[in-house]
Write a protein that holds these residues in place. Structure first.
Motif, PDB file in Angstrom:
ATOM      1  N   UNK A  60     111.121  74.619 -32.322  1.00  0.00           N
ATOM      2  CA  UNK A  60     111.873  73.539 -32.964  1.00  0.00           C
ATOM      3  C   UNK A  60     111.548  73.480 -34.453  1.00  0.00           C
ATOM      4  N   UNK A  61     110.299  73.644 -34.802  1.00  0.00           N
ATOM      5  CA  UNK A  61     109.890  73.571 -36.202  1.00  0.00           C
ATOM      6  C   UNK A  61     110.365  74.798 -36.991  1.00  0.00           C
ATOM      7  N   UNK A  62     110.209  75.980 -36.416  1.00  0.00           N
ATOM      8  CA  UNK A  62     110.596  77.212 -37.109  1.00  0.00           C
ATOM      9  C   UNK A  62     112.109  77.267 -37.321  1.00  0.00           C
ATOM     10  N   UNK A  63     112.878  76.849 -36.323  1.00  0.00           N
ATOM     11  CA  UNK A  63     114.343  76.979 -36.366  1.00  0.00           C
ATOM     12  C   UNK A  63     115.047  75.672 -36.734  1.00  0.00           C
ATOM     13  N   UNK A  64     114.307  74.670 -37.173  1.00  0.00           N
ATOM     14  CA  UNK A  64     114.832  73.324 -37.431  1.00  0.00           C
ATOM     15  C   UNK A  64     116.131  73.326 -38.232  1.00  0.00           C
ATOM     16  N   UNK A  87     115.813  71.681 -25.924  1.00  0.00           N
ATOM     17  CA  UNK A  87     115.069  70.485 -25.515  1.00  0.00           C
ATOM     18  C   UNK A  87     115.126  70.202 -24.026  1.00  0.00           C
ATOM     19  N   UNK A  88     116.097  70.760 -23.322  1.00  0.00           N
ATOM     20  CA  UNK A  88     116.222  70.529 -21.882  1.00  0.00           C
ATOM     21  C   UNK A  88     115.089  71.187 -21.114  1.00  0.00           C
ATOM     22  N   UNK A  89     114.789  70.611 -19.949  1.00  0.00           N
ATOM     23  CA  UNK A  89     113.745  71.196 -19.108  1.00  0.00           C
ATOM     24  C   UNK A  89     114.198  72.489 -18.446  1.00  0.00           C
ATOM     25  N   UNK A 135     122.721  74.002 -29.144  1.00  0.00           N
ATOM     26  CA  UNK A 135     121.527  74.831 -28.944  1.00  0.00           C
ATOM     27  C   UNK A 135     120.256  73.995 -29.040  1.00  0.00           C
ATOM     28  N   UNK A 136     120.246  73.029 -29.952  1.00  0.00           N
ATOM     29  CA  UNK A 136     119.086  72.140 -30.072  1.00  0.00           C
ATOM     30  C   UNK A 136     118.881  71.367 -28.773  1.00  0.00           C
ATOM     31  N   UNK A 137     119.969  70.854 -28.203  1.00  0.00           N
ATOM     32  CA  UNK A 137     119.882  70.113 -26.946  1.00  0.00           C
ATOM     33  C   UNK A 137     119.420  71.027 -25.815  1.00  0.00           C
ATOM     34  N   UNK A 138     119.961  72.232 -25.772  1.00  0.00           N
ATOM     35  CA  UNK A 138     119.577  73.165 -24.712  1.00  0.00           C
ATOM     36  C   UNK A 138     118.105  73.534 -24.811  1.00  0.00           C
ATOM     37  N   UNK A 150     104.650  76.445 -21.942  1.00  0.00           N
ATOM     38  CA  UNK A 150     105.875  76.754 -22.676  1.00  0.00           C
ATOM     39  C   UNK A 150     106.254  75.604 -23.609  1.00  0.00           C
ATOM     40  N   UNK A 151     105.880  74.378 -23.257  1.00  0.00           N
ATOM     41  CA  UNK A 151     106.186  73.240 -24.128  1.00  0.00           C
ATOM     42  C   UNK A 151     105.551  73.408 -25.507  1.00  0.00           C
ATOM     43  N   UNK A 152     104.397  74.039 -25.574  1.00  0.00           N
ATOM     44  CA  UNK A 152     103.754  74.312 -26.862  1.00  0.00           C
ATOM     45  C   UNK A 152     104.631  75.272 -27.661  1.00  0.00           C
ATOM     46  N   UNK A 153     105.076  76.337 -27.024  1.00  0.00           N
ATOM     47  CA  UNK A 153     105.937  77.312 -27.696  1.00  0.00           C
ATOM     48  C   UNK A 153     107.249  76.662 -28.127  1.00  0.00           C
TER      49      UNK A 153
END
Length: 131
Positions: free
Chosen positions: A49-53, A67-69, A62-65, A41-44
């Protein structure tokens, strides 16, 4: 002048992310890619992150969420995208144009580039021999 509307850009990026998650569901990244916790899932997540940057920069929660595990499934990523879509759905075209996400240079791949005009101002002419 930008001939694509802010709404079109938003919908295009969200559609890219939806399609990407569909592919991840059908053809999951290799197990164990990018670590044991989160695994493939880390790959996805890195691609999201890149698509929705441009939109995640305006929505730091939302960015932080993402990035959370704790955000470790495709279903959670889809929920994040629904939340993102709903936050922008109430904005009209003029409000979208005021957002930094509407600017052409706010994509993941263009974020560190100078504009052509400012780059040209900072460049001295160089002869062929000096190149």
């Amino acid at each position: 002048q930008n001939i694509v509307s802010g709404r079109d850009t938003l919908e295009r990026q969200l559609q890219y992310a939806d399609t990407y998650l569909d592919y991840c569901t059908i053809f999951p990244p290799l197990p164990g890619s990018l670590g044991i916790k989160g695994g493939s899932y880390n790959v996805a997540k890195s691609h999201l992150f890149k698509i929705l940057h441009r939109y995640l920069e305006e929505q730091p929660d939302l960015r932080t969420w993402l990035g959370n595990q704790e955000c470790c499934t495709i279903l959670q990523a889809r929920a994040l995208m629904c939340d993102l879509r709903s936050r922008y759905s109430t904005l009209d075209e003029e409000q979208l144009k005021m957002k930094t996400s509407w600017k052409d240079d706010n994509s993941w791949y263009r974020r560190h580039r100078q504009s052509n005009a400012s780059a040209a101002e900072n460049t001295e002419p160089v002869s062929l021999e000096e190149r």
